[in-house]
Design a protein around this motif. Structure first.
Motif, PDB file in Angstrom:
ATOM      1  N   THR A  69       0.867  -1.165   0.000  1.00  0.00           N
ATOM      2  CA  THR A  69       0.000   0.000   0.000  1.00  0.00           C
ATOM      3  C   THR A  69       0.907   1.219   0.000  1.00  0.00           C
ATOM      4  N   ILE A  70       0.418   2.301  -0.497  1.00  0.00           N
ATOM      5  CA  ILE A  70       1.187   3.538  -0.492  1.00  0.00           C
ATOM      6  C   ILE A  70       0.612   4.434   0.604  1.00  0.00           C
ATOM      7  N   VAL A  71       1.471   4.778   1.534  1.00  0.00           N
ATOM      8  CA  VAL A  71       1.042   5.568   2.686  1.00  0.00           C
ATOM      9  C   VAL A  71       1.250   7.046   2.356  1.00  0.00           C
ATOM     10  N   HIS A  72       0.172   7.788   2.388  1.00  0.00           N
ATOM     11  CA  HIS A  72       0.242   9.219   2.076  1.00  0.00           C
ATOM     12  C   HIS A  72       0.208  10.079   3.331  1.00  0.00           C
ATOM     13  N   ARG A  73      -0.295   9.501   4.406  1.00  0.00           N
ATOM     14  CA  ARG A  73      -0.389  10.261   5.650  1.00  0.00           C
ATOM     15  C   ARG A  73       0.225   9.402   6.746  1.00  0.00           C
ATOM     16  N   LEU A  80       9.576   8.515   8.242  1.00  0.00           N
ATOM     17  CA  LEU A  80       9.621   8.288   6.801  1.00  0.00           C
ATOM     18  C   LEU A  80       8.820   9.370   6.098  1.00  0.00           C
ATOM     19  N   PRO A  81       9.430  10.006   5.119  1.00  0.00           N
ATOM     20  CA  PRO A  81       8.665  11.012   4.388  1.00  0.00           C
ATOM     21  C   PRO A  81       7.570  10.351   3.547  1.00  0.00           C
ATOM     22  N   THR A  82       6.423  10.943   3.574  1.00  0.00           N
ATOM     23  CA  THR A  82       5.328  10.409   2.770  1.00  0.00           C
ATOM     24  C   THR A  82       5.374  11.034   1.377  1.00  0.00           C
ATOM     25  N   PRO A  83       4.882  10.353   0.371  1.00  0.00           N
ATOM     26  CA  PRO A  83       4.349   8.995   0.451  1.00  0.00           C
ATOM     27  C   PRO A  83       5.475   7.956   0.495  1.00  0.00           C
ATOM     28  N   TYR A  84       5.184   6.821   1.111  1.00  0.00           N
ATOM     29  CA  TYR A  84       6.124   5.709   1.094  1.00  0.00           C
ATOM     30  C   TYR A  84       5.357   4.403   0.896  1.00  0.00           C
ATOM     31  N   VAL A  85       6.100   3.376   0.545  1.00  0.00           N
ATOM     32  CA  VAL A  85       5.481   2.086   0.234  1.00  0.00           C
ATOM     33  C   VAL A  85       5.624   1.149   1.425  1.00  0.00           C
ATOM     34  N   LEU A  86       4.501   0.744   1.968  1.00  0.00           N
ATOM     35  CA  LEU A  86       4.456  -0.294   2.995  1.00  0.00           C
ATOM     36  C   LEU A  86       4.167  -1.597   2.259  1.00  0.00           C
TER      37      LEU A  86
END
Ligand SMILES: [Zn+2]
Length: 137
Positions: A69-73, A80-86
């Motif tokens: 999932t891509i975390v935007h918030r 970790l700077p957003t967005p990042y990939v979990l």
């Protein structure tokens, strides 16, 4: 201001070898001497045959992107700077682990299920290295 690692990690007697190996930039997993299968997360007995005869072995560090999932918030406390990939990575040895995918744009167009990935270690402090994964070179 959050630290680089996010929430601190408290190693248990079962997980300490995993974190010690990570500091050496090695991905190490338990393997069962009775049934031969790999075990993750760290624990006292094999989840496949219930044997307590587990040992630590160095894993390949290679696997495939199982899901993401891509975390935007981000959550408070994570740097970790957003967005990042979990991501959930399925290791070549079989177990799946939750991690971050790095070295690729956090854009669904750039990511595909099953893409080959490899481990990289992020030295977030002198005492802690986190295994993350990037597209395989
Ligand atoms: Zn077993």
């Amino acid at each position: 201001m959050p630290d680089a690692a996010g929430p601190s990690i408290v190693a248990t007697p079962e997980s300490r070898p995993f974190w010690d190996a990570a500091r050496r930039h090695e991905l190490s997993l338990q393997a069962c001497r009775s049934c031969g299968r790999w075990v993750f997360y760290p624990r006292v007995a094999c989840p496949h045959c219930f044997s307590a005869d587990l040992e630590w072995r160095r894993a390949s560090g290679r696997g495939r992107l199982h899901t993401f999932t891509i975390v935007h918030r981000g959550q408070r406390g994570f740097a970790l700077p957003t967005p990042y990939v979990l991501a959930i990575v399925e290791l070549d040895e079989g177990p799946r682990l939750m991690t971050n995918l790095v070295g690729v744009e956090p854009d669904p167009v750039r990511l595909r299920f099953g893409m080959p990935v490899e481990v990289v270690f992020d030295d977030v402090s002198p005492d802690l290295a986190l295994p993350r994964f990037r597209p395989a070179q």
